[in-house]
Motif scaffolding. Sequence first.
Motif, PDB file in Angstrom:
ATOM      1  N   LEU A  65      67.317  38.444-115.190  1.00 45.05           N
ATOM      2  CA  LEU A  65      66.238  39.331-115.612  1.00 45.05           C
ATOM      3  C   LEU A  65      64.884  38.638-115.530  1.00 45.05           C
ATOM      4  N   ASN A  66      64.895  37.309-115.557  1.00 43.64           N
ATOM      5  CA  ASN A  66      63.637  36.560-115.437  1.00 43.64           C
ATOM      6  C   ASN A  66      62.975  36.778-114.078  1.00 43.64           C
ATOM      7  N   ASP A  67      63.769  37.205-113.077  1.00 47.72           N
ATOM      8  CA  ASP A  67      63.236  37.416-111.729  1.00 47.72           C
ATOM      9  C   ASP A  67      62.807  38.862-111.487  1.00 47.72           C
ATOM     10  N   ASN A  68      62.857  39.698-112.546  1.00 43.22           N
ATOM     11  CA  ASN A  68      62.424  41.102-112.458  1.00 43.22           C
ATOM     12  C   ASN A  68      63.094  41.861-111.309  1.00 43.22           C
ATOM     13  N   PRO A  69      64.404  41.900-111.271  1.00 46.89           N
ATOM     14  CA  PRO A  69      65.089  42.630-110.195  1.00 46.89           C
ATOM     15  C   PRO A  69      64.829  44.135-110.306  1.00 46.89           C
ATOM     16  N   GLU A  70      64.890  44.819-109.181  1.00 51.41           N
ATOM     17  CA  GLU A  70      64.696  46.274-109.165  1.00 51.41           C
ATOM     18  C   GLU A  70      66.053  46.946-109.063  1.00 51.41           C
ATOM     19  N   TYR A  71      66.341  47.873-109.985  1.00 49.87           N
ATOM     20  CA  TYR A  71      67.647  48.524-110.030  1.00 49.87           C
ATOM     21  C   TYR A  71      67.544  49.804-110.844  1.00 49.87           C
ATOM     22  N   GLU A  72      68.583  50.617-110.777  1.00 52.15           N
ATOM     23  CA  GLU A  72      68.734  51.788-111.633  1.00 52.15           C
ATOM     24  C   GLU A  72      69.845  51.493-112.646  1.00 52.15           C
ATOM     25  N   ALA A  73      69.903  52.270-113.700  1.00 52.68           N
ATOM     26  CA  ALA A  73      70.972  52.099-114.690  1.00 52.68           C
ATOM     27  C   ALA A  73      71.714  53.422-114.847  1.00 52.68           C
ATOM     28  N   LEU A  74      73.016  53.333-115.005  1.00 46.66           N
ATOM     29  CA  LEU A  74      73.850  54.520-115.172  1.00 46.66           C
ATOM     30  C   LEU A  74      74.146  54.739-116.649  1.00 46.66           C
ATOM     31  N   VAL A 161      64.969  53.680-113.042  1.00 51.28           N
ATOM     32  CA  VAL A 161      65.386  55.012-113.483  1.00 51.28           C
ATOM     33  C   VAL A 161      66.711  54.861-114.224  1.00 51.28           C
ATOM     34  N   VAL A 162      66.877  55.622-115.293  1.00 51.56           N
ATOM     35  CA  VAL A 162      68.185  55.734-115.929  1.00 51.56           C
ATOM     36  C   VAL A 162      68.791  57.048-115.466  1.00 51.56           C
ATOM     37  N   CYS A 163      69.925  56.963-114.794  1.00 45.62           N
ATOM     38  CA  CYS A 163      70.618  58.134-114.259  1.00 45.62           C
ATOM     39  C   CYS A 163      71.621  58.620-115.302  1.00 45.62           C
ATOM     40  N   ALA A 164      71.304  59.715-115.966  1.00 46.88           N
ATOM     41  CA  ALA A 164      72.183  60.272-116.991  1.00 46.88           C
ATOM     42  C   ALA A 164      73.144  61.245-116.314  1.00 46.88           C
ATOM     43  N   TRP A 214      75.988  54.891-127.777  1.00 41.19           N
ATOM     44  CA  TRP A 214      75.337  54.051-126.781  1.00 41.19           C
ATOM     45  C   TRP A 214      74.380  54.866-125.915  1.00 41.19           C
ATOM     46  N   ILE A 215      74.737  56.114-125.649  1.00 38.69           N
ATOM     47  CA  ILE A 215      73.892  56.963-124.814  1.00 38.69           C
ATOM     48  C   ILE A 215      72.552  57.226-125.475  1.00 38.69           C
ATOM     49  N   GLN A 216      72.562  57.387-126.796  1.00 36.46           N
ATOM     50  CA  GLN A 216      71.290  57.573-127.498  1.00 36.46           C
ATOM     51  C   GLN A 216      70.350  56.413-127.212  1.00 36.46           C
ATOM     52  N   GLN A 217      70.869  55.194-127.322  1.00 37.29           N
ATOM     53  CA  GLN A 217      70.035  54.026-127.077  1.00 37.29           C
ATOM     54  C   GLN A 217      69.556  53.990-125.621  1.00 37.29           C
ATOM     55  N   GLU A 218      70.447  54.282-124.696  1.00 35.60           N
ATOM     56  CA  GLU A 218      70.103  54.199-123.278  1.00 35.60           C
ATOM     57  C   GLU A 218      68.962  55.141-122.906  1.00 35.60           C
ATOM     58  N   LEU A 219      68.994  56.368-123.435  1.00 34.19           N
ATOM     59  CA  LEU A 219      67.959  57.344-123.106  1.00 34.19           C
ATOM     60  C   LEU A 219      66.647  57.046-123.813  1.00 34.19           C
ATOM     61  N   ILE A 220      66.727  56.554-125.032  1.00 29.22           N
ATOM     62  CA  ILE A 220      65.511  56.244-125.783  1.00 29.22           C
ATOM     63  C   ILE A 220      64.754  55.094-125.126  1.00 29.22           C
ATOM     64  N   LEU A 221      65.475  54.115-124.610  1.00 28.01           N
ATOM     65  CA  LEU A 221      64.835  52.940-124.012  1.00 28.01           C
ATOM     66  C   LEU A 221      64.337  53.199-122.596  1.00 28.01           C
ATOM     67  N   ALA A 222      64.816  54.239-121.954  1.00 24.74           N
ATOM     68  CA  ALA A 222      64.520  54.461-120.542  1.00 24.74           C
ATOM     69  C   ALA A 222      63.044  54.760-120.303  1.00 24.74           C
ATOM     70  N   ARG A 231      76.358  66.902-109.287  1.00 22.55           N
ATOM     71  CA  ARG A 231      75.451  66.548-108.185  1.00 22.55           C
ATOM     72  C   ARG A 231      74.068  67.180-108.321  1.00 22.55           C
ATOM     73  N   ASP A 232      73.873  68.084-109.265  1.00 25.59           N
ATOM     74  CA  ASP A 232      72.563  68.699-109.475  1.00 25.59           C
ATOM     75  C   ASP A 232      71.693  67.779-110.317  1.00 25.59           C
ATOM     76  N   VAL A 233      70.476  67.553-109.858  1.00 28.68           N
ATOM     77  CA  VAL A 233      69.574  66.619-110.542  1.00 28.68           C
ATOM     78  C   VAL A 233      68.428  67.396-111.186  1.00 28.68           C
ATOM     79  N   PHE A 234      68.126  67.043-112.456  1.00 27.03           N
ATOM     80  CA  PHE A 234      67.044  67.683-113.202  1.00 27.03           C
ATOM     81  C   PHE A 234      66.109  66.620-113.772  1.00 27.03           C
ATOM     82  N   SER A 235      64.881  67.041-114.036  1.00 29.11           N
ATOM     83  CA  SER A 235      63.920  66.149-114.681  1.00 29.11           C
ATOM     84  C   SER A 235      64.385  65.847-116.096  1.00 29.11           C
ATOM     85  N   GLY A 236      64.651  64.589-116.362  1.00 27.55           N
ATOM     86  CA  GLY A 236      65.092  64.209-117.702  1.00 27.55           C
ATOM     87  C   GLY A 236      64.037  64.483-118.742  1.00 27.55           C
TER      88      GLY A 236
END
Length: 680
Positions: A65-74, A161-164, A214-222, A231-236
């Motif tokens: 994480l010190n190298d600031n990698p670029e990624y998404e989280a599920l 992006v956090v992909c919910a 855990w999902i509560q934390q993931e969305l709050i931090l995103a 497969r349908d994507v919506f604006s979180g």
Amino acid sequence: MTALRKRRTPSTASSQPNSIKRAKKSTQFHHYQPLQHLQQEIRLLQLLPGKPGSRIAIKLLTVSLNDNPEYEALSYCWGPPQPSYDIFIHVNSSENNEHQPTESISSFPVGRNLRKALDDLRHQDRPRLIWNDAICINQKDNVEKGHQIQLMHQIYTRAKVVCAWIDHNVRPRTSVFDDLENLGKGVELDDFYDPSYWYPVADIFRNEYWCRLWIQQELILAAKVDVYCRRDVFSGEQLLEFQQKVNVVKSQRTRLGGPEFVLSRYIDGNTSAEPTPEIFGGGVIQARINMREGREAQEAYSISLSSSSSSSSPRSPTSDGQSPSPIHGFKITRGLLASSLLNLFLQSSSVRMTNPRDRLYGILGLATDIAHGPGLEVNYDASPIWVYAQVFRHFIHRYKSLSFLCFNKSNPRGSYTSRKGFPSWMPHADVCWSSVNASKACGAMLATPHIVSIDLETLCLHAQGIKVDTIKHIDQINGDGRGWTPIPEWLDQMESFCRKTWPDANSSSSPLHERDDVTSLMFPWLSPKRYKNMWKLDKPDPARRVHLIRSLLAAARKADQKDLSTGDIIRGGYTPTNIIPMDVREECHPLHVEINAVVLFGTEGSRVGSMARTSDIRVGDEIWILFGCRMPIMMRPKKEEGKGSRYQVIGPAVVPGVMKGEVIKDAGESVDHGTTIILE
């Protein structure tokens, strides 16, 4: 999407010659390489491209994480572990040949939901870099899990992006999803006559996904959320805006009956009169606001503590060997506590989790006060109660307060965890902060040195205080608390209760139930400001309380029916309708709620008081003022041989004549030598 393939036992095959250097499937499951925790290393999952329904192939990459990698989280709901399905991890290795690296393939079992989520998220023409807890953390290594959990805040806040992902079908898509995109931007929930218009959006929130800890934390931090309904994507952000607008009814009584009320009940599947407990401040957006305000409030509080401690005198060590700090009269504000470790822990009783220890570990990334106080150990081998005790040890250290003892022991509606096995002093789901803020029972003792500690081996709480009184009799007025007792009968019960408490009282023109200390028990114990915010009414003074009670009795005598109750009045079920003024009817509502929610008690010292109707109060219980607790606490002495000064906490009590520090003031200097007791 084609049907998922279940895990199969690999067939036995002959070993390939060493000379053949090509990709080969291992009959062994994937073995993790250790992470360098000091370097803040994490694993990322490279989701390899593939057609829908084909087998899932990934690579695991180790980054810092010190190298600031670029990624998404599920973010997804784990679901049941069985049946499981194999995905395949490609591992590059040059162990056997320095010049020609080989690629091995390990199988890795995952649950149905994760298999489907990865299939829906992967691209067909390019890889995708994702962090996912089930795969990127070695779930069989509790030490690694402990380190990775402490990085969770950074992992989700740094994700692009956090992909919910939610296992929910929104087909066919109707015009409501077009209006969702404009919600709060010219479109509001009440723009449509029928709230059911919004049901296709509300259906998304009926999924179990939103009830997982855990999902509560993931969305709050995103920083950004994309919601995948398969497969349908919506604006979180627009979906979270919908959640925020609907959940407002859980904190504002004035919204009851509107479209938000209908949608909230529809989402919760709730047909009762009381709202389902809110989740982390009423929704993700509100929880984010709480975090921002919490950081600001914690900074201000730290400055005030520093200023106070710089002028304090040396103190003797406590029983746990640490130097105590004086209990500061800190103001229990919403900003300070809304995102505190304790408050998040209490709210987490209404969300679901697989491991009970996650009730603490799943909120560490959200708490704004954990940097202050003793370190919190992430230990999945410890008992859940030991894990929970750290929350209250932290609260004592940070806020120099025992006001968390002011809680109701009953399990609220919607709670997924039980009080079974909890120490009697440990809150389960709620602390009566509104009543705490209106009380100052320990008076000047808020700034007096004292002994207070939690023994993490015995799980006992050591504290100091003074005994105030002992319970002599208990009365449950209004029968079962449903509010249908006729008003004259209710007041006769109140008068009988008063006669038990003051048997030698002289007869007078005014009934005993009109005394100030008695009428104060008929209304919620709140500060004037909180009373006004909650009920949209001014808090009645003693004279106004007597006027209201007399007005109710007069109305009962004029009513056509002989059994007029406070419940009839607030619901409008009486004739003629002009027997009671509108202002009295409005002020009857908080009275009705309070008298049906409490039991009354009288003491050996001729005091009166009240406790929650659900409390297990008994004759012989004792009222104590504990140094650092703003409300009187009802406690039961342990009678077993050799127990000494050991007590069971029954709960907070409202005792007029004690609530503003009168007992402490009357005791004078002698109160410095309070009794040291052990709460079990």
